[in-house]
Design an enzyme around this catalytic site. Structure first.
Site, short mmCIF file in Angstrom:
data_model
loop_
_atom_site.label_atom_id
_atom_site.label_comp_id
_atom_site.label_asym_id
_atom_site.label_seq_id
_atom_site.Cartn_x
_atom_site.Cartn_y
_atom_site.Cartn_z
N GLY A 297 0.82 -1.22 0.00
CA GLY A 297 0.00 0.00 0.00
C GLY A 297 0.85 1.26 0.00
N CYS A 298 1.91 1.26 0.79
CA CYS A 298 2.78 2.43 0.88
C CYS A 298 3.53 2.64 -0.42
CB CYS A 298 3.74 2.28 2.05
SG CYS A 298 2.88 2.17 3.63
N THR A 299 3.92 1.54 -1.07
CA THR A 299 4.61 1.63 -2.36
C THR A 299 3.66 2.19 -3.42
OG1 THR A 299 6.09 -0.18 -1.78
CG2 THR A 299 5.84 0.31 -4.13
N ALA B 177 3.23 5.99 -2.71
CA ALA B 177 4.44 6.77 -3.03
C ALA B 177 4.66 6.83 -4.55
CB ALA B 177 5.66 6.17 -2.33
#
Length: 150
Positions: free
Chosen positions: A45-47, A50
């Site tokens: 999710g963070c990838t 970003a």
């Protein structure tokens, strides 16, 4: 959880990025600033979040926005995340959670039926005078740029 809302003055934070450079709210006076908090570098999710911001970075620049990612990861983890995905913005390694706590994004979370405390994925949009103009609590990781740049 966060009690900050649109119209509030942004916290006067200070944090260290992946390269050891200090970033403070005052550094961004006269520019719009997007501070996005994410739970953990290099997770799916963070990838996605970003990379969506990276892919739209030219749109942010064209609208006088600076971007600043924040998680409690180490500088080493942030360097790897930034390099692997060629992220054009700084990532604060907020291991002592001073910035995370200043913005009030640390709190209860649920994952697979389990409750625990952690960083909530929340984004703050701050104007040129240091005033929060928007708090995005329901971040869509794959289309986060369009949530900010309406």
């Amino acid at each position: 959880m966060t009690t900050l809302k649109a119209g509030d003055k942004a916290p006067n934070f200070s944090g260290i990025d992946q390269d050891g450079k200090t970033h403070k709210l005052a550094d961004y006076a006269g520019k719009k600033l997007v501070v996005f908090f994410y739970p953990k570098a290099s997770t799916p999710g963070c990838t996605a979040e970003a990379c969506d911001l990276r892919d739209n970075f030219h749109r942010f620049q064209a609208n006088n926005y600076e971007l600043l990612g924040v998680s409690a990861d180490s500088q080493k983890a942030q360097v790897k995340f930034k390099e692997k995905y060629e992220l054009p913005f700084p990532l604060l390694a907020d291991e002592d959670k001073s910035v995370i706590n200043a913005f009030g994004v640390w709190g209860p979370k649920k994952f697979m039926g389990r409750e625990y405390d952690g960083i909530n994925r929340i984004t703050f949009v701050i104007d040129e005078k240091g005033i929060i103009v928007e708090v995005i609590e329901k971040v869509k990781t794959k289309e986060h740029a369009s949530q900010i740049l309406k």
